[in-house]
Design a protein around this motif. Structure first.
Motif, PDB file in Angstrom:
ATOM      1  N   LEU A   1      57.386 115.567  49.866  1.00 27.28           N
ATOM      2  CA  LEU A   1      57.515 115.638  51.225  1.00 27.28           C
ATOM      3  C   LEU A   1      56.148 115.676  52.266  1.00 27.28           C
ATOM      4  O   LEU A   1      55.939 114.881  53.252  1.00 27.28           O
ATOM      5  CB  LEU A   1      58.159 116.969  51.646  1.00 27.28           C
ATOM      6  CG  LEU A   1      58.752 117.296  52.865  1.00 27.28           C
ATOM      7  CD1 LEU A   1      59.703 116.280  53.411  1.00 27.28           C
ATOM      8  CD2 LEU A   1      59.482 118.809  53.234  1.00 27.28           C
ATOM      9  N   THR A   2      55.254 116.390  51.661  1.00 25.68           N
ATOM     10  CA  THR A   2      53.815 116.390  52.522  1.00 25.68           C
ATOM     11  C   THR A   2      53.222 114.998  52.317  1.00 25.68           C
ATOM     12  O   THR A   2      52.669 114.541  53.360  1.00 25.68           O
ATOM     13  CB  THR A   2      53.070 117.573  51.839  1.00 25.68           C
ATOM     14  OG1 THR A   2      53.686 118.929  51.969  1.00 25.68           O
ATOM     15  CG2 THR A   2      51.752 117.667  52.653  1.00 25.68           C
ATOM     16  N   GLU A   3      53.162 114.549  51.175  1.00 24.86           N
ATOM     17  CA  GLU A   3      52.566 113.454  50.996  1.00 24.86           C
ATOM     18  C   GLU A   3      53.274 112.247  51.743  1.00 24.86           C
ATOM     19  O   GLU A   3      52.602 111.395  52.544  1.00 24.86           O
ATOM     20  CB  GLU A   3      52.506 112.744  49.570  1.00 24.86           C
ATOM     21  CG  GLU A   3      51.720 113.745  48.676  1.00 24.86           C
ATOM     22  CD  GLU A   3      51.860 113.340  47.369  1.00 24.86           C
ATOM     23  OE1 GLU A   3      52.742 112.461  46.681  1.00 24.86           O
ATOM     24  OE2 GLU A   3      51.115 114.230  46.415  1.00 24.86           O
ATOM     25  N   LEU A   4      54.618 112.249  51.846  1.00 28.75           N
ATOM     26  CA  LEU A   4      55.209 111.218  52.683  1.00 28.75           C
ATOM     27  C   LEU A   4      55.019 111.534  54.108  1.00 28.75           C
ATOM     28  O   LEU A   4      54.791 110.420  54.925  1.00 28.75           O
ATOM     29  CB  LEU A   4      56.746 111.218  52.526  1.00 28.75           C
ATOM     30  CG  LEU A   4      57.474 110.660  51.414  1.00 28.75           C
ATOM     31  CD1 LEU A   4      58.901 111.080  51.077  1.00 28.75           C
ATOM     32  CD2 LEU A   4      57.382 109.276  51.523  1.00 28.75           C
ATOM     33  N   ARG A   5      54.892 112.511  54.499  1.00 30.40           N
ATOM     34  CA  ARG A   5      54.561 112.854  55.790  1.00 30.40           C
ATOM     35  C   ARG A   5      53.231 112.456  56.465  1.00 30.40           C
ATOM     36  O   ARG A   5      53.075 111.950  57.522  1.00 30.40           O
ATOM     37  CB  ARG A   5      54.576 114.377  56.330  1.00 30.40           C
ATOM     38  CG  ARG A   5      54.459 115.022  57.656  1.00 30.40           C
ATOM     39  CD  ARG A   5      54.994 116.523  57.788  1.00 30.40           C
ATOM     40  NE  ARG A   5      54.720 116.703  59.202  1.00 30.40           N
ATOM     41  CZ  ARG A   5      53.658 117.478  59.558  1.00 30.40           C
ATOM     42  NH1 ARG A   5      52.804 117.863  58.554  1.00 30.40           N
ATOM     43  NH2 ARG A   5      53.458 117.811  60.907  1.00 30.40           N
ATOM     44  N   GLU A   6      52.323 112.637  55.456  1.00 29.94           N
ATOM     45  CA  GLU A   6      50.697 112.195  55.583  1.00 29.94           C
ATOM     46  C   GLU A   6      50.858 110.742  55.746  1.00 29.94           C
ATOM     47  O   GLU A   6      50.168 110.007  56.718  1.00 29.94           O
ATOM     48  CB  GLU A   6      50.004 112.730  54.894  1.00 29.94           C
ATOM     49  CG  GLU A   6      49.764 114.156  54.845  1.00 29.94           C
ATOM     50  CD  GLU A   6      49.186 114.714  56.135  1.00 29.94           C
ATOM     51  OE1 GLU A   6      48.170 113.920  56.562  1.00 29.94           O
ATOM     52  OE2 GLU A   6      49.691 115.550  56.560  1.00 29.94           O
ATOM     53  N   SER A   7      51.635 110.134  54.931  1.00 27.27           N
ATOM     54  CA  SER A   7      51.585 108.521  55.008  1.00 27.27           C
ATOM     55  C   SER A   7      52.202 108.006  56.203  1.00 27.27           C
ATOM     56  O   SER A   7      51.626 107.315  56.832  1.00 27.27           O
ATOM     57  CB  SER A   7      52.541 108.010  53.673  1.00 27.27           C
ATOM     58  OG  SER A   7      51.652 108.175  52.619  1.00 27.27           O
ATOM     59  N   LEU A   8      53.139 108.730  56.725  1.00 26.24           N
ATOM     60  CA  LEU A   8      53.896 108.240  57.866  1.00 26.24           C
ATOM     61  C   LEU A   8      52.852 108.620  58.958  1.00 26.24           C
ATOM     62  O   LEU A   8      52.986 107.956  59.902  1.00 26.24           O
ATOM     63  CB  LEU A   8      55.104 109.230  57.976  1.00 26.24           C
ATOM     64  CG  LEU A   8      55.984 108.932  59.291  1.00 26.24           C
ATOM     65  CD1 LEU A   8      56.523 107.391  59.214  1.00 26.24           C
ATOM     66  CD2 LEU A   8      57.263 109.848  59.212  1.00 26.24           C
TER      67      LEU A   8
ATOM     68  N   GLY B   1      66.719 116.190  51.381  1.00 28.63           N
ATOM     69  CA  GLY B   1      67.234 115.355  52.594  1.00 28.63           C
ATOM     70  C   GLY B   1      66.019 114.940  53.391  1.00 28.63           C
ATOM     71  O   GLY B   1      66.090 113.605  53.986  1.00 28.63           O
ATOM     72  N   LEU B   2      65.240 115.617  53.724  1.00 29.07           N
ATOM     73  CA  LEU B   2      63.781 115.371  54.437  1.00 29.07           C
ATOM     74  C   LEU B   2      63.347 114.201  53.646  1.00 29.07           C
ATOM     75  O   LEU B   2      62.434 113.384  54.472  1.00 29.07           O
ATOM     76  CB  LEU B   2      63.025 116.455  54.505  1.00 29.07           C
ATOM     77  CG  LEU B   2      63.445 117.369  55.679  1.00 29.07           C
ATOM     78  CD1 LEU B   2      62.483 118.780  55.759  1.00 29.07           C
ATOM     79  CD2 LEU B   2      62.932 116.728  57.132  1.00 29.07           C
ATOM     80  N   VAL B   3      62.959 114.256  52.338  1.00 26.18           N
ATOM     81  CA  VAL B   3      62.361 113.276  51.696  1.00 26.18           C
ATOM     82  C   VAL B   3      63.071 112.164  51.988  1.00 26.18           C
ATOM     83  O   VAL B   3      62.044 110.978  52.266  1.00 26.18           O
ATOM     84  CB  VAL B   3      62.291 113.807  50.213  1.00 26.18           C
ATOM     85  CG1 VAL B   3      61.550 112.242  49.424  1.00 26.18           C
ATOM     86  CG2 VAL B   3      61.291 114.790  49.944  1.00 26.18           C
ATOM     87  N   ARG B   4      64.147 112.035  52.032  1.00 29.31           N
ATOM     88  CA  ARG B   4      65.056 110.711  51.916  1.00 29.31           C
ATOM     89  C   ARG B   4      64.857 110.326  53.538  1.00 29.31           C
ATOM     90  O   ARG B   4      64.523 108.907  53.701  1.00 29.31           O
ATOM     91  CB  ARG B   4      66.484 110.926  51.678  1.00 29.31           C
ATOM     92  CG  ARG B   4      67.402 109.977  51.800  1.00 29.31           C
ATOM     93  CD  ARG B   4      68.753 110.107  51.708  1.00 29.31           C
ATOM     94  NE  ARG B   4      69.356 110.806  53.023  1.00 29.31           N
ATOM     95  CZ  ARG B   4      69.686 112.262  53.022  1.00 29.31           C
ATOM     96  NH1 ARG B   4      69.810 112.677  51.721  1.00 29.31           N
ATOM     97  NH2 ARG B   4      69.977 112.869  53.942  1.00 29.31           N
ATOM     98  N   ASP B   5      65.021 110.929  54.403  1.00 27.78           N
ATOM     99  CA  ASP B   5      64.694 110.658  55.849  1.00 27.78           C
ATOM    100  C   ASP B   5      63.459 110.227  56.369  1.00 27.78           C
ATOM    101  O   ASP B   5      63.197 109.494  56.883  1.00 27.78           O
ATOM    102  CB  ASP B   5      65.341 111.812  56.767  1.00 27.78           C
ATOM    103  CG  ASP B   5      66.820 112.106  56.715  1.00 27.78           C
ATOM    104  OD1 ASP B   5      67.367 111.441  56.319  1.00 27.78           O
ATOM    105  OD2 ASP B   5      67.074 113.433  57.132  1.00 27.78           O
TER     106      ASP B   5
END
Length: 152
Positions: free
Chosen positions: A97-104, A11-15
Motif C-alpha cells: 500500500l505504501t509503495e503504491l501510494r509513493e508511486s502514485l 481494497g485500498l491496494v486495489r483502488d
C-alpha cells in the motif's frame, strides 16, 4: 492486523492500483499532447485534452473510494488521517500500500510538471498566433478602400 483492517488495506491496494493506472494513462496522454504541440497540431492537443476529462472523472471516483476506505481504516486503528500510512506497520499488505501510494505521488508530480510545461508552451503558441493575426490585420489595412472587392 485485524481481519477488517486487512480487508480495507486490500481494497485500498486495489483502488490505488486503479488510480495509478489512470494517472499513467494521463501521463501517456500528456506525452502525446507534447508531441502534437511540438508538431503544431494544436487541434489534436485540444482533442486529447477533452478526452482526458473521462479519465479525470474516473480518477475522482477512485479518490472517493480511497478516501472512504482511509477514513474507515483510521477509525479502526485509531489514528488521524495524516498519520495513517506511517501507522500501518511493516506487514506485506501495508508495504504494498505504501509503495503504491509513493508511486502514485511520484506520477502525479510528473503529470503536474508536464501539464505546467504544456500550458507554458500553449500560451507561447497563443501569443504567436495573436501576433500573426495582428500582422495580417496591419497588412490588410494597407490595402486601402480602393482595393476592396477588387479580386485582381
Amino acid at each position: 492486523m485485524r481481519d477488517d483492517a486487512r480487508a480495507l488495506v486490500t481494497g485500498l491496494v486495489r483502488d490505488l492500483r486503479t488510480k495509478l493506472d489512470l494517472v499513467q494513462k494521463l501521463l501517456l496522454s500528456e506525452s502525446d499532447k507534447h508531441h502534437y504541440e511540438k508538431s503544431g497540431n494544436l487541434e489534436r492537443v485540444m482533442d486529447l485534452t477533452r478526452d482526458d476529462a473521462f479519465i479525470i472523472d474516473a480518477v475522482n471516483l477512485a479518490d472517493y473510494d480511497i478516501a472512504r476506505a482511509e477514513d474507515t481504516l483510521c477509525g479502526i486503528i485509531g489514528v488521524r488521517r495524516d498519520l495513517l500510512y506511517d501507522s500501518l506497520g511493516a506487514e506485506a499488505e501495508a508495504r504494498e500500500l505504501t509503495e503504491l501510494r509513493e508511486s502514485l505521488l511520484r506520477d502525479i508530480r510528473e503529470l503536474h510538471r508536464l501539464r505546467r510545461d504544456l500550458l507554458l508552451k500553449l500560451e507561447a503558441d497563443a501569443r504567436g498566433i495573436k501576433d500573426s493575426i495582428a500582422a495580417l490585420s496591419r497588412i490588410d489595412a494597407l490595402k486601402g478602400p480602393e482595393t476592396e472587392g477588387d479580386d485582381r
